[in-house]
Enzyme design. Sequence first.
Site, PDB file in Angstrom:
ATOM      1  NE  ARG A  36      -3.271   2.117   3.261  1.00 32.28           N
ATOM      2  CZ  ARG A  36      -4.606   2.397   2.939  1.00 32.28           C
ATOM      3  NH1 ARG A  36      -5.424   1.967   1.877  1.00 32.28           N
ATOM      4  NH2 ARG A  36      -5.116   3.893   3.174  1.00 32.28           N
ATOM      5  CB  ILE A  62      -4.852   6.042  -0.730  1.00 36.76           C
ATOM      6  CG1 ILE A  62      -5.022   4.544  -0.606  1.00 36.76           C
ATOM      7  CG2 ILE A  62      -4.302   6.353   0.647  1.00 36.76           C
ATOM      8  CD1 ILE A  62      -3.734   4.000  -0.815  1.00 36.76           C
ATOM      9  CB  SER A  63     -10.514   4.352   0.606  1.00 40.54           C
ATOM     10  OG  SER A  63     -11.161   4.823  -0.606  1.00 40.54           O
ATOM     11  CD  GLN A  64     -11.002   3.644   7.930  1.00 41.70           C
ATOM     12  OE1 GLN A  64     -12.136   4.223   7.604  1.00 41.70           O
ATOM     13  NE2 GLN A  64     -11.107   3.264   9.177  1.00 41.70           N
TER      14      GLN A  64
END
Length: 216
Positions: A36, A62-64
């Site tokens: 990530r 960027i999403s959790q």
Amino acid sequence: MFNEYTSKRQKMVETQLIPRGIKDPRVIEAMRKVPRHLFLDEALWPEAYEDHPVPIGEKQTISQPFIVAIMTEALQLKGREKILEVGTGSGYQAAILAELADQVYSIERLPSIAKRARKILDQLKYSNIVITIGDGTLGWKEHSPYDGIIVTAASPYAPNTLLEQLTIGGRLIIPLGDEFTQDLTLYIKETKDNYNKESYGGCRFVKLIGEKGWKE
Ligand code: SAM
């Protein structure tokens, strides 16, 4: 290559995903595997595995990790699916999907963001992800129908264009609500005109901007 981020990633899975109910072993494996931090600017690598979204430029995020996992799990992927993602962003969610499905199509409205995502996905050798620049609220008819569609930006409603581009039995996961808070909503297409709807809980995304989303 094993490094400090490998152990941070395992800790992310153990502390943020499994205790909150993520169960699909394939989703857990993909979240353990995909690096990530590489989808972020190097200055933000230390934040990559924290329990919140992280900026990727152009006021996007960027999403959790948990949100990526729960949305992916909702699609119930077995490995042979064709998936459409609306909102490529960093490219991280596309990489997770590419680990779990056969083919991923992803649409991003901002060219600079799409270019950056393509670069890292090429470096990581994801050859089953195709990215285009455009308005994802209209879907991508050329490659439809899709077994799953994932919308990673907040929408006031589920665009009919996307529902129409699902296979029978196909799943659409989309955050629905206003610009401050949304409900992750899963649509399962039972027949051409009938959808089963389920709620997957609250979330907060940046806006889906397009013909069938928010106006800029
Ligand atoms: N899935 C991404 C990831 O893994 O990093 C996160 C996506 S970010 C929360 C939302 C993205 O949706 C932004 O990059 C934004 O530019 C994009 N977006 C907003 N409206 C869009 C539209 N109509 N079509 C395509 N992309 C859109």
